[in-house]
Design a protein around this motif. Structure first.
Motif, PDB file in Angstrom:
ATOM      1  N   SER A 128       2.200  -4.451   1.786  1.00 23.10           N
ATOM      2  CA  SER A 128       1.821  -5.290   0.654  1.00 23.10           C
ATOM      3  C   SER A 128       0.889  -4.561  -0.311  1.00 23.10           C
ATOM      4  O   SER A 128       0.627  -5.028  -1.411  1.00 23.10           O
ATOM      5  N   SER A 129       0.392  -3.394   0.114  1.00 20.70           N
ATOM      6  CA  SER A 129      -0.470  -2.660  -0.810  1.00 20.70           C
ATOM      7  C   SER A 129       0.347  -1.824  -1.779  1.00 20.70           C
ATOM      8  O   SER A 129      -0.190  -1.286  -2.741  1.00 20.70           O
ATOM      9  N   MET A 130       1.636  -1.727  -1.464  1.00 22.24           N
ATOM     10  CA  MET A 130       2.558  -1.008  -2.347  1.00 22.24           C
ATOM     11  C   MET A 130       2.154   0.436  -2.571  1.00 22.24           C
ATOM     12  O   MET A 130       2.466   1.022  -3.603  1.00 22.24           O
ATOM     13  N   GLY A 199      -7.648  -5.639   4.716  1.00 22.41           N
ATOM     14  CA  GLY A 199      -7.666  -5.031   3.393  1.00 22.41           C
ATOM     15  C   GLY A 199      -8.976  -4.325   3.081  1.00 22.41           C
ATOM     16  O   GLY A 199      -9.150  -3.786   2.002  1.00 22.41           O
ATOM     17  N   ASP A 202      -7.695   0.660   2.711  1.00 26.13           N
ATOM     18  CA  ASP A 202      -6.335   0.634   2.182  1.00 26.13           C
ATOM     19  C   ASP A 202      -5.388   1.480   2.995  1.00 26.13           C
ATOM     20  O   ASP A 202      -4.173   1.353   2.855  1.00 26.13           O
TER      21      ASP A 202
ATOM     22  N   ARG B 142      -8.448  -6.436  -3.620  1.00 24.21           N
ATOM     23  CA  ARG B 142      -8.103  -5.345  -2.707  1.00 24.21           C
ATOM     24  C   ARG B 142      -6.660  -4.943  -2.861  1.00 24.21           C
ATOM     25  O   ARG B 142      -5.806  -5.750  -3.224  1.00 24.21           O
ATOM     26  N   ASN B 143      -6.426  -3.683  -2.539  1.00 20.72           N
ATOM     27  CA  ASN B 143      -5.066  -3.155  -2.617  1.00 20.72           C
ATOM     28  C   ASN B 143      -4.123  -3.904  -1.711  1.00 20.72           C
ATOM     29  O   ASN B 143      -2.920  -3.932  -1.908  1.00 20.72           O
ATOM     30  N   ARG B 144      -4.723  -4.507  -0.714  1.00 18.92           N
ATOM     31  CA  ARG B 144      -3.916  -5.286   0.224  1.00 18.92           C
ATOM     32  C   ARG B 144      -3.065  -6.313  -0.490  1.00 18.92           C
ATOM     33  O   ARG B 144      -1.982  -6.662  -0.030  1.00 18.92           O
ATOM     34  N   PHE B 145      -3.584  -6.801  -1.594  1.00 19.47           N
ATOM     35  CA  PHE B 145      -2.868  -7.878  -2.279  1.00 19.47           C
ATOM     36  C   PHE B 145      -2.062  -7.384  -3.475  1.00 19.47           C
ATOM     37  O   PHE B 145      -1.656  -8.170  -4.329  1.00 19.47           O
ATOM     38  N   ASN B 146      -1.841  -6.053  -3.488  1.00 21.39           N
ATOM     39  CA  ASN B 146      -1.115  -5.513  -4.637  1.00 21.39           C
ATOM     40  C   ASN B 146       0.199  -6.221  -4.875  1.00 21.39           C
ATOM     41  O   ASN B 146       0.591  -6.491  -6.011  1.00 21.39           O
TER      42      ASN B 146
END
Lengths: 267, 1124
Positions: A128-130, A199, A202, B142-146
Motif C-alpha cells: 500500500s506504500s506503492m 507505517g 516505510d 505516512r507512506n503506508r497510506f500512499n
C-alpha cells in the motif's frame, strides 16, 4: 529319514517365523552426525515447541548429508549466531548449517563447502506504500535491527547506484545518518515488522532469509539485492568430513538437488 | 508270556511314536500354512491399499471439481465485499455530490459514515491531511497510506489494503475522491468480514460432505501452510507442518501415508490454486477387514488340510494295527547285503487310492470357499458403504440448506440496505421523474406512446430513442450500475411505474394474489415498509430476488393543472412553515430492486439433492441416482443425462426395489447391460439409489483365489505325499503287528465279509449295529468311521464358533460387516450370495439346535423307563422330520419361491399325497396307539404270527423284532395284529417225563417230592417250583408225568432242557427206569407138524410190523430192540 525330516521341519518353522517378521527394519551400523542448526529462522532452521520438530531448508540439508555420508543417526543441536562457532571448535557439533555467512575471517578459521544458498540483504515494503524501487525510497524511513550492518550496506549500495555520495563506512552511524533516507534502529526483527505494519517505517531492511519469515500477502520485496551473503556448511579445518561434504555439496549444486530445496521452501 | 509283553510294549511305543510324528507334522504344516497366508495377507493388504489409493485418486479429483464449481471461492466473496464497500463509497459520493452539494466540513466523515452504515470514516487529501474523522485515527501522511491517497479519479475507488492494528484487529481501507482534493476514506473491521466469509464458504462446509466411511478430505493453504480444513483432531486453522504434514508433500501431487493422532492414513493429494487438497482413508480400515478375510480363509484351509492329514493318519494307523501290508512302490531303494532290493522310501498305493479323492475334494472345497468368502466380504462392505452414503445424503442436504440459508439472509440484508438507501436518495431527488414535455425540440408529436387511460407515458426522439421517458432513466441507470443492481423500479401509490432503468415500463404491481409482485402491495397499503423476498427461480431458470422498500414522493399541483414533483426538503420546509407554493402532497410509493445474484446461485444450488448426488462418489466408480415417488419412478437425476426422465423400469430397476415404507433395498441388478450392486431408499420424498459396478467390488478376487488355490494345492500335496510315503522303519511296524491283534482288530471293526455285486468284498457290521444307539468305541471303528467322527466333531466345533461370531458381531463387540449385512440388510430373495449365506447359517444353526434337543431328549428319557424311552424316540423323530421340513421350506423361501402359495397349493398336493400315504398314516397311527396303550414295549418278547422275538425298536412307522438267532424282522405297525406278548407274566416251563408201567407211582412221587426242591436250588432260572402236577397221559409205553416250573419267558426253552436233564439224573439215582417201548410177543401152539419156524416167522413178522408202527408213534429216539 526321521532325522532329516526333523531338521527340515525346524528349518521351515524358522523360515516361517522369519517371513512373519518381514518388514522389520534393522538399523545398520554407523555413528551419529551432530549438526548445529538455527531455531528461529523460518524456512532455514526453525524449531517448533509444540511438535518438537525442526523444519527448514538447512534441516533438510543436514538430513540429506547424514544419509549420504552413511551415518546411522542425525542429532540436531540448536545454535545461535553467537555460540555456533564455539560449539564447532569444542567438538559439540561436527558441522554447522546455520545461516553462516562465509566472511573472509570465517573462511580463514573454518572449512566451508561451496555456498548452498546465497542470501542478500533485501528491502521489504508494504504494497500500500506503492514503493516499487530504490528511487521511491528517497525520503523514506528504513527500519533496521540494531547491531546489524544492513544500513551501511544499503547506503553503500545507493552510493554505487549513484543515488547518493559515497559514505565513510567507519564513521557511519545508522541512528544519526540523514541522507536520502533515514534509519530507525529497532531492537528486534519482530518490532521492525510491526513498525512496517503500522507505517512507522516505510521499509524493512534485513537479510532475505529473515524477511521471508515476516512476509505476508500485503508485503512485497524490492528487487534490489544488496550485499551478497553466501551460506556454507562450516566444519573444522582439515577434518575428514570437510572434503567429503564439499564434494557432495558441489555435486548437489550441479545436479539441481539444492535448487529443489530452495524451491520447496520458497526462498 | 514275557516275549508277548515285550512285543506289545514295543508295538505300543512305536505306535506312540507314530502319533507324535503325525502331530509334529500337523504343527509344522499349520505353521507353513500360517506363513503362506500371512504372505497372501500382505499381498491382499497391498492390493487393498492400492485400491484405496485408486479410489482416492478419483475422489480427490471430484473434490477439486466441487471446489471449482463455486463452493470455496473465498476470493470471490472477498472481492464482492470489496465491491460492496466500494459501492457504498460511490453511493455516498453520488448522494452528496449530485444532490446535496454540502460543503465537506469536519462533520462530513460522521455524516458519510452514518449514511453508509460504516463504523469508521475520514476525509483526507492527497497529502494525507485530515479534514474530518469519525472513529478513525491514523497518520494518513505516512507512506503506508500512499495507495489510499492516489485514487484513479472519476468514480474509481482506491485499491483496498489491510492494516493489522496493535489490537490484532485487521482493518481494510477504502478511499474515493468525492470532491476535488477530498478523499473519503472508509475503514472496515475486516476480521468480522473474514469470519463471515469463512462461515459462509468455509472449506469445511464443502469438504465435510465429500467423505465416506473412514475417509475424510483436508486442505492445506500453500500460503501459510495452515490447515484450511482438517476435521481430524480438530486441526482446522492450525499449522500444518507442525501437525502431521511434511512440506515435501505440499506441491503438485502426492500419494502416500500421513499420520494424525497416531493413526495412519492413506492420502492422495492434488494442488488446487493456492491450496493442497487431500483425500485420506484410514489405513487400518481395510486391515481389520482384510485380516478377518484372510483369517477366515486360513482357518478353512487349515481345517481341510488337517482333516485330510487326519484321515491319512487314521488309515495308516489302522493298516499298521491290522498288519495289512499295503501295495506299494519303492521310490528310493538300495540293495542290502544279500543283494535284495530294500526300499528306503516307499509309496503306499492303497492309502493313496483312498486319500486322493478326499484331497482333491478338499482342494476344490477350499478354493470355492475362499472365493465365496471373498465375494461375501466385498459385497457386504460395499453394501455397508453404499447405505451409509444414502443416509449421509440427507445430512449433507440439511447442512447445505443451512449454509444456503445463511448466505441467502446475508445477501438479503446487504441488498435491503441498498434498497432503502436508494429510496432515500430518490426521496431527496425527484429529478428522476421527468415529465414528458411534448414541446421539447426533439420530439415529434406522433411519436408518443400512450397508456390504457390515454396518458402519455413515453416519447421517442427523431432517432427512435426514447427520451424523457419513464423507462431507462439515466439517473436510475447510474444508480443501478453503481450498486450492481439489475433493475430499479419506482412505483407510484397506485402501483404504476413512475420510473425504471430498463425497458419494461408497462409493468405494474399486480392485483392478482397469485402473482409474485402482489406481495409488494403490502408496502403500498402501508402494511409494511420493506419486503425482501427469497431467491426464486424464474421460468428461464435464472435466479432472481426482488426487494422492495417504501419511499415517499411529493407533488404539487401547478396552476396549469399539471403535476410537479418536489423533494423531501421542500416538504420539510412546508412542515417548517417556510414553503411558499402550492400545498405539497405526500404519497406513499414503492422502490423495488431486482438482483440476479449469480454467485448466490452456486450456493443455493448446493442445497439441492442433485448437487449433492452429483458430487458423491462411492468406492471410486459408484454413483448416485435419484427417482421420484411416482408410480413409474421416473429418474430425476442421473450421471447419464439420457436417463433423466425415464421410468426406472426401463433402466433396469425392478418395481419391488422401491419400498414406500422406507426400508432400504439391497441387491445385484443388471442395469443397461452392466451388473451393479444397487441400493435404493426412500429419502426426503425421493428414492435415492447408489450403484457400484460389480467389477470394482470384486476386483482382486481372482488373484487372491488363485493364490489360495496354490497354497492349498501345495499343502494338500505335502500332506498327501507325507501320508502315502513310508520308510523301512514303518515297514517293520507292519511286520511287528501280531496276528492275534490284527485278528482282533478285524473282528472288532468288521466281522462280516460281504461280497458286493461288483465282485469286491467289503467288511461290514451287522444290520442291528446300524440301528444301535450304542456308542462304538474308537478302536472298533473303521477308518472311514473314524474320519467321519473326526469330521463331525470338527463340524460341531465350527458351528459353535460360527454361533459365537454371530453373537459377538450382532452385539457389536467385533462388528463383522458380512454377518451384520446378512442379518440386517434387506435382501432381495433369490439365488444370491446373501440369501444363500443366510440359508446356510440358519440351516446349520437349526440342525445343531435340533441335534442338541435330540441329545437332551435321549438323555432325559433313558433313565425314566422304556415307555419314556419310546416316547423320547418318537419326539426325536418328530423333531428330525419337522426340522427337515422347515429347512426345505426355508431354503425355498430364500431362493425367492413364494412359499405361502406353495403351501397353499400344497392343499391339492396333500390330497394326492394323502391318498397315497394312507398306509403310512395307518402305520403311524398304529404306532402311536401301540406306544400309548402299551400293548408291548421295547424289550418285550412277543410272538407275531409264527415269528417270536425281542422287540428292538418301536418306530413311527415300523417295529423291529429280533429273534433268538439274531434275525431281525421289520413289521409295519399296522400289520401288528394278534400279538402274543410273552413278557407280561412269568412263563411255565413244562416237561412230560414217562415212567415204566410196572413202576410204583407212589415211589416215584415220593422221590420227586424229595428231589424237586433240590432242583430249584441248582437251576437259578426257576422262579417257582418245579411242581409235580400229576399224570398227564397214559402213553403207549410209559406213564407220563407232568412237571412244571415257573420262569422268565426268555429262559423257558433252556429250562425245559435243564429240567429233563435233572429229572433223568434223579431217575438214574433212584433206579427209576425211563421206559422205552416194550412189546410182548406171544404165539399160539396149534399145529405141531407145522414148522415152528414158519409160525414163529409169521408171528415175528406181525410183531415187527406192529413195532414199526409204534416206533413211528413215539417222539423220542428209540433204541431199536431186537428180541427176535
Amino acid at each position: 529319514m526321521r532325522k532329516w525330516f526333523r531338521a527340515a521341519a525346524l528349518l521351515l518353522a524358522v523360515a516361517a517365523m522369519a517371513m512373519l517378521f518381514t518388514g522389520c527394519d534393522e538399523a545398520l551400523g554407523g555413528g551419529t552426525l551432530r549438526v548445529g542448526v538455527k531455531t528461529d529462522i523460518a524456512n532455514f532452521g526453525l524449531y517448533d515447541e509444540e511438535s518438537g520438530r525442526y523444519s527448514g531448508m538447512e534441516v533438510d540439508l543436514a538430513q540429506m548429508l547424514c544419509s549420504e555420508l552413511g551415518y546411522g543417526a542425525l542429532e540436531l543441536v540448536p545454535v545461535t549466531t553467537g555460540n555456533r562457532e564455539e560449539k564447532l571448535t569444542n567438538g559439540e557439533i561436527d558441522m554447522m548449517i546455520a545461516t553462516v555467512t562465509m566472511t573472509e575471517e570465517r573462511r580463514e578459521a573454518y572449512a566451508f563447502s561451496a555456498p548452498y544458498y546465497t542470501d542478500h540483504v533485501r528491502i521489504m515494503v508494504e504494497e500500500s506504500s506503492m514503493i516499487e524501487g530504490l528511487a521511491d525510497l528517497e525520503g523514506c524511513v528504513i527500519g533496521v535491527r540494531e547491531n546489524t550492518d544492513h544500513a551501511l550496506s544499503l547506503v553503500n549500495y545507493m552510493a554505487e547506484q549513484g543515488m547518493i555520495q559515497p559514505v565513510d563506512g567507519d564513521a557511519f552511524d545508522p541512528e544519526t545518518y540523514s541522507g536520502a533516507v533515514t534509519f530507525r534502529v529497532i531492537g528486534t526483527y519482530a518490532a521492525v515488522s510491526d513498525a512496517l505494519e503500522s507505517g512507522e517505517v516505510d521499509a524493512f531492511l534485513a537479510d532475505g532469509s529473515i524477511l521471508s519469515g515476516f512476509h505476508d500477502d500485503g508485503r512485497v520485496l524490492l528487487p534490489d539485492e544488496l550485499s551478497e551473503q553466501p551460506y556454507g556448511v562450516g566444519m573444522v579445518k582439515g577434518s575428514s568430513l570437510s572434503g567429503r561434504v564439499s564434494e557432495i555439496i558441489d555435486r548437489w549444486l550441479e545436479d539441481g538437488t539444492i535448487a529443489t530445496l530452495t524451491e520447496k521452501w520458497r526462498i | 508270556m514275557e516275549n508277548n509283553t515285550a512285543t506289545a510294549t514295543e508295538a505300543r511305543v512305536s505306535r506312540n511314536r507314530t502319533i507324535i510324528r503325525w502331530i509334529v507334522m500337523a504343527v509344522v504344516l499349520a505353521a507353513i500354512v500360517a506363513a503362506a497366508m500371512s504372505v497372501i495377507g500382505s499381498f491382499k493388504l497391498r492390493t487393498s491399499e492400492e485400491e484405496i489409493y485408486a479410489t482416492n485418486r478419483i475422489r480427490v479429483n471430484t473434490v477439486i471439481q466441487t471446489l471449482e464449481d463455486g463452493g470455496a471461492e473465498q476470493d470471490e466473496l472477498y472481492q464482492e465485499y470489496d465491491e460492496m464497500y466500494a459501492a457504498k463509497l460511490k453511493n455516498t459520493k453520488y448522494y452528496f455530490a449530485r444532490i446535496d452539494r454540502a460543503t465537506i466540513d469536519d462533520r462530513f466523515a460522521r455524516t458519510a459514515a452514518e449514511f453508509a452504515g460504516m463504523d469508521s470514516a475520514a476525509v483526507i487529501d492527497a497529502q494525507g491531511n485530515v479534514y474530518s474523522t469519525w472513529h478513525c485515527d491514523y497518520e494518513f501522511t505516512r507512506n503506508r497510506f500512499n495507495m489510499l491517497r492516489s485514487p484513479g479519479g472519476d468514480d474509481r475507488t482506491t485499491q483496498p489494503f489491510n492494516i493489522t492494528g496493535e489490537d490484532g484487529v485487521v482493518r481494510r481501507f477504502y478511499g474515493m475522491e468525492v470532491a476535488p482534493g477530498r478523499i473519503l476514506v472508509f475503514v472496515q473491521d475486516w476480521t468480522k468480514t473474514q469470519n463471515t466469509i469463512r462461515r459462509m464458504t468455509s472449506w469445511g462446509s464443502i469438504l465435510q460432505h465429500l467423505v465416506s466411511v473412514d475417509t475424510v478430505s483436508i486442505a492445506v493453504s500453500l500460503n501459510d501452510y495452515s490447515y484450511l480444513y482438517n476435521p481430524i483432531d480438530d486441526l482446522t486453522g492450525k499449522d500444518a507442518l507442525q501437525n502431521g504434514m511434511e512440506i515435501e508433500y505440499l506441491h503438485d501431487s502426492y500419494e502416500g501415508e500421513l499420520t494424525f493422532g497416531g493413526e495412519k492414513w492413506c492420502a492422495v493429494g492434488r494442488q488446487w490454486n493456492d491450496a493442497m487438497v487431500f483425500v485420506l482413508t484410514r489405513a487400518t480400515a481395510n486391515i481389520v477387514d482384510d485380516g478377518l478375510l484372510i483369517g477366515s480363509i486360513s482357518i478353512v484351509l487349515t481345517i481341510f488340510v488337517l482333516l485330510v492329514a487326519a484321515f491319512g493318519a487314521i488309515i495308516n494307523r489302522d493298516n499298521i494295527r491290522m498288519g495289512k501290508m499295503p501295495h506299494f512302490i519303492s521310490l528310493i531303494w538300495r540293495r542290502n547285503a544279500r543283494g535284495e532290493k530294500k526300499g528306503i522310501l516307499n509309496f503306499n498305493l492303497d492309502v493313496a487310492g483312498k486319500l486322493l479323492p478326499i484331497a482333491l475334494i478338499g482342494v476344490a472345497a477350499v478354493a470355492a470357499l475362499s472365493y465365496y468368502i471373498q465375494s461375501l466380504n466385498a459385497l457386504s462392505s460395499i453394501a455397508y458403504e453404499a447405505n451409509w452414503n444414502t443416509v449421509r445424503i440427507t445430512d449433507t442436504l440439511a447442512d447445505n440448506t443451512e449454509s444456503a440459508d445463511v448466505v441467502n439472509s446475508e445477501y438479503k440484508e446487504m441488498y435491503l440496505e441498498k434498497c432503502t438507501q436508494i429510496a432515500e436518495i430518490l426521496e431527496k431527488n425527484p429529478y428522476y421523474v421527468l415529465i414528458f414535455n411534448p414541446d421539447a425540440d426533439n420530439v415529434h408529436a406522433q411519436d408518443v406512446v400512450r397508456g390504457d387511460d390515454g396518458q402519455v407515458i413515453a416519447g421517442l426522439d427523431s432517432y427512435g430513442n426514447p427520451c424523457w421517458s419513464i423507462s431507462e432513466q439515466p439517473f436510475l441507470r447510474s444508480l443501478s450500475e453503481l450498486n450492481d443492481i439489475e433493475k430499479i423500479t419506482v412505483f407510484d401509490e397506485n402501483g404504476r411505474i413512475m420510473a425504471t432503468n430498463n425497458k419494461e415500463w408497462y409493468f405494474s404491481v399486480s392485483d392478482d394474489p397469485e402473482s409474485q409482485s402482489y406481495a409488494f402491495r403490502e408496502i403500498l397499503e402501508d402494511h409494511q415498509d420493506v419486503i425482501a423476498q427469497d431467491v426464486s427461480v424464474d421460468d428461464e431458470g435464472s435466479y432472481r430476488q426482488y426487494i422492495g422498500s417504501v419511499f415517499h414522493y411529493y407533488t404539487v399541483q401547478n396552476e396549469d393543472g399539471s403535476t410537479a414533483y418536489v423533494s423531501l426538503d421542500d416538504y420539510n420546509s412546508q412542515l417548517a412553515g417556510t414553503w411558499e407554493g402550492s400545498p405539497i402532497l405526500r404519497h406513499r410509493g414503492l422502490v423495488q430492486i431486482s438482483i440476479s445474484p449469480e454467485r448466490l446461485r452456486a450456493v443455493t444450488e448446493t442445497a439441492s439433492m442433485y448437487y449433492v448426488a452429483d458430487h458423491t462418489t462411492v468406492h471410486g466408480t459408484g454413483f448416485m441416482t435419484i427417482f421420484d415417488d411416482s408410480d413409474e419412478h421416473l429418474c430425476v437425476y442421473s450421471r447419464l443425462a439420457d436417463n433423466i426422465g425415464k421410468p426406472a423400469a426401463s433402466i433396469g430397476h425392478s418395481a419391488d426395489a422401491f419400498d414406500p415404507s422406507g426400508e432400504s433395498y439391497n441387491g445385484i441388478d443388471t442395469l443397461q447391460g452392466t451388473r451393479y450392486f444397487q441400493t435404493l431408499k426412500l429419502t426426503g420424498g425421493d428414492y435415492i439409489g447408489v450403484s457400484v459396478p460389480l467389477s470394482t467390488v470384486y476386483a482382486g478376487r481372482a488373484e487372491l483365489a488363485l493364490m489360495v488355490l496354490a497354497v492349498v494345492a501345495v499343502a494338500m500335496l505335502a500332506v498327501f505325499l507325507w501320508s502315502c510315503c513310508f520308510s523301512a522303519a514303518t515297514e517293520k511296524l507292519y511286520e511287528e503287528s501280531t496276528d492275534a491283534e490284527s485278528g482282533r482288530v478285524r473282528n472288532e471293526q468288521e466281522p462280516f465279509l460281504l461280497t458286493m455285486p461288483s465282485g469286491k468284498t467289503r467288511r461290514v457290521r451287522s444290520a442291528a449295529a446300524r440301528w444301535d444307539a450304542e456308542y462304538i468305541p474308537w478302536n472298533s471303528k473303521t477308518p472311514d468311521q473314524k474320519f467321519a467322527a473326526v469330521t463331525k466333531v470338527v463340524f460341531h466345533c465350527f458351528a459353535t464358533f460360527l454361533f459365537l461370531c454371530i453373537l459377538l458381531s450382532r452385539a457389536g463387540v467385533i462388528p463383522i460387516d458380512a454377518i451384520n449385512y446378512v442379518y440386517e440388510g434387506v435382501w432381495s430373495k433369490g439365488v444370491n450370495i446373501f440369501a444363500m449365506t443366510n440359508c446356510a447359517i440358519t440351516l446349520i444353526m437349526v440342525f445343531e439346535i435340533a441335534m442338541v434337543i435330540e441329545i437332551v431328549i435321549e438323555n432325559a428319557t433313558s433313565s425314566m423307563g422304556s415307555r419314556a424311552e419310546t416316547l423320547g424316540h418318537l419326539l426325536s423323530s418328530v423333531v428330525r422330520y419337522g426340522v427337515t421340513l422347515y429347512a426345505i421350506f426355508y431354503v425355498l423361501y430364500m431362493c425367492g419361491l413364494d412359499t405361502q402359495s406353495l403351501i397353499a397349493s400344497a392343499g391339492i398336493l396333500s390330497l394326492i399325497v394323502g391318498l397315497g400315504a394312507q398306509s403310512m398314516i395307518q402305520d403311524i397311527l398304529a404306532g402311536l396307539f401301540i406306544v400309548f396303550e402299551g400293548e408291548f414295549r421295547v424289550g418285550d418278547i412277543v410272538t407275531v404270527g409264527d415269528f417270536r422275538g425281542n422287540v428292538l425298536e418301536i418306530g413311527l412307522r415300523t417295529t423291529k423284532i429280533e429273534d433268538p438267532t439274531k434275525n431281525i424282522k421289520v413289521f409295519n405297525n399296522s400289520t401288528l395284529s394278534g400279538i402274543i406278548n410273552m413278557t407280561k407274566e412269568a412263563s411255565y416251563a413244562a416237561i412230560d417225563v414217562g415212567i415204566e408201567y410196572g413202576e410204583s407211582l407212589e415211589r416215584v412221587e415220593a422221590v420227586l417230592a424229595a428231589e424237586l426242591p433240590e432242583v430249584k436250588k441248582r437251576l437259578p432260572a426257576i422262579l417257582d417250583g418245579p411242581f409235580y402236577k400229576g399224570v398227564s397221559m397214559l402213553n403207549n409205553s410209559s406213564v407220563d408225568l407232568k412237571i412244571l416250573a415257573m420262569c422268565k419267558e426268555g429262559d423257558r426253552i433252556q429250562l425245559c432242557r435243564d429240567l429233563y436233564r435233572a429229572v433223568y439224573l434223579i431217575f438214574n439215582k433212584h433206579n427209576i427206569n425211563v421206559p422205552f417201548p416194550q412189546v410182548t410177543v406171544s404165539y399160539l401152539r396149534e399145529d405141531e407138524e407145522k414148522s415152528d419156524e414158519d409160525n414163529a416167522k409169521h408171528e415175528i413178522d406181525r410183531t415187527l410190523d406192529k413195532l414199526t408202527e409204534d416206533e413211528e408213534d413215539d417222539e423220542e429216539d428209540e433204541t431199536p430192540v431186537d428180541k427176535a
